[in-house]
Write a protein that holds these residues in place. Sequence first.
Motif, PDB file in Angstrom:
ATOM      1  N   GLU A 162       6.604 -20.031 -35.971  1.00 12.70           N
ATOM      2  CA  GLU A 162       6.522 -21.251 -34.840  1.00 12.70           C
ATOM      3  C   GLU A 162       6.758 -21.280 -33.633  1.00 12.70           C
ATOM      4  O   GLU A 162       5.419 -21.987 -32.596  1.00 12.70           O
ATOM      5  N   GLY A 165       2.405 -21.970 -34.406  1.00 19.93           N
ATOM      6  CA  GLY A 165       2.179 -23.191 -34.341  1.00 19.93           C
ATOM      7  C   GLY A 165       1.744 -23.227 -35.768  1.00 19.93           C
ATOM      8  O   GLY A 165       0.404 -23.626 -35.696  1.00 19.93           O
ATOM      9  N   ASP A 216       1.332 -23.969 -28.447  1.00 22.77           N
ATOM     10  CA  ASP A 216       2.142 -22.619 -29.003  1.00 22.77           C
ATOM     11  C   ASP A 216       0.751 -21.412 -29.212  1.00 22.77           C
ATOM     12  O   ASP A 216       0.045 -22.247 -28.636  1.00 22.77           O
TER      13      ASP A 216
END
Length: 409
Positions: A162, A165, A216
């Motif tokens: 997360e 990314g 991200d």
Amino acid sequence: MTSTANPADERTDRIPEFPMARAAKCPFDPPPALRDEQREGPLRKVRLWDGSTPWLVTRYSEQRALLGDARVSSEVTRPGFPNQAPVRSGSTGLSFITMDDPEHSRQRRMVTAPFAIKRVDALRPAVQKIVDDLIDTMLAGPNPVDLVEAFALPVPSLVICELLGVPYADHDFFQSNSRVLITRDVDPEERWGAMKRLTDYLDELLGEKIAHPADDLLSGLVPRIESGELTRDGAAQMGVLLLLAGHETTANMIALGTLALLEHPDQLALLRETDDPKLVASAVEELLRYLNITHGGRRRLALEDIEISGETIRAGEGIIVPNEIGNRDPEVFADPDRLDLRRDARRHVAFGFGVHQCLGQPLARMELQVVYSTLYRRIPTLRLATGLEKIPFKHDGSVYGVYELPVAW
């Protein structure tokens, strides 16, 4: 046996080989040979796979002094660097951790912000949800279960995916290749192939981020690439480093920490029954000190002659700093082989020391705090589903842990 500043004066057959065989009675303790070396003195010559004889540094104060000394280098391609295995010419694939300042600091600053304490604390609710959801799934599924596969590995993998990314759907691919990279005796060509596959994978992802930036870390590198501050290959290598470090170490700490606590029920009870975040934080630091899963030693090369503890490390000589024995130094940690969650263990060197200390330590600490304060409270009857003697430990890699941890409740 005493160490010597002139290796030519000591017979090579009297210099022990490194790494030392583990063979400890307790699977959480450093190898007995490292203990012996620590008792003999803080510095000693050891012999590596290529016949070189770098310095082994076994005591806490000398470890911190050398890790914080600007006269030592982290560049693995320098002649004489005490590498764990042959280094292929060209890219090492390890990004800024194998660079010296000022380039090390310049590149490190590019990815520092997401790991700042305030940014990491903001992620705590999301990590708590990941942990709770995985526990829900465990409780609804088979019993017993392998805690590594069901919980310890998914938690940090989901978090780092997360943050970076990276699609979690690809976790089998990057976990299998990262396992090759941290296995000690892998053929150099096989290791290189795993690094190339991971670098190519991150390069492809960067291409997607260039076309469609998101919120991200990898997308945050795109402006650096476009401005010429960072090459695309350099950005891909940085991604490999963060992906590898972001899940392997924390996953092993979750599983090995759980095993250590199950083997110390009085300490587990302290953690399971508390709602004091200070005690949870203290427990994390003590488990990091006690287990210290990064094995094989932090490697450095002396750039100048260094006088330390009555010895002279000559320019061009290698240095190996095994933190697992530094964190068991009785001069710093009283009764160091005892797991004591109330101990003030914040001085440990599990994350290294100096300019190269672990960038992601705030994230690792937060994840471990969430895990250790949740898992045993939600599953208070958690227990081993097999004997300790049947647990497969990772004796073959640079990150220590367990391959499987069968548990029941």
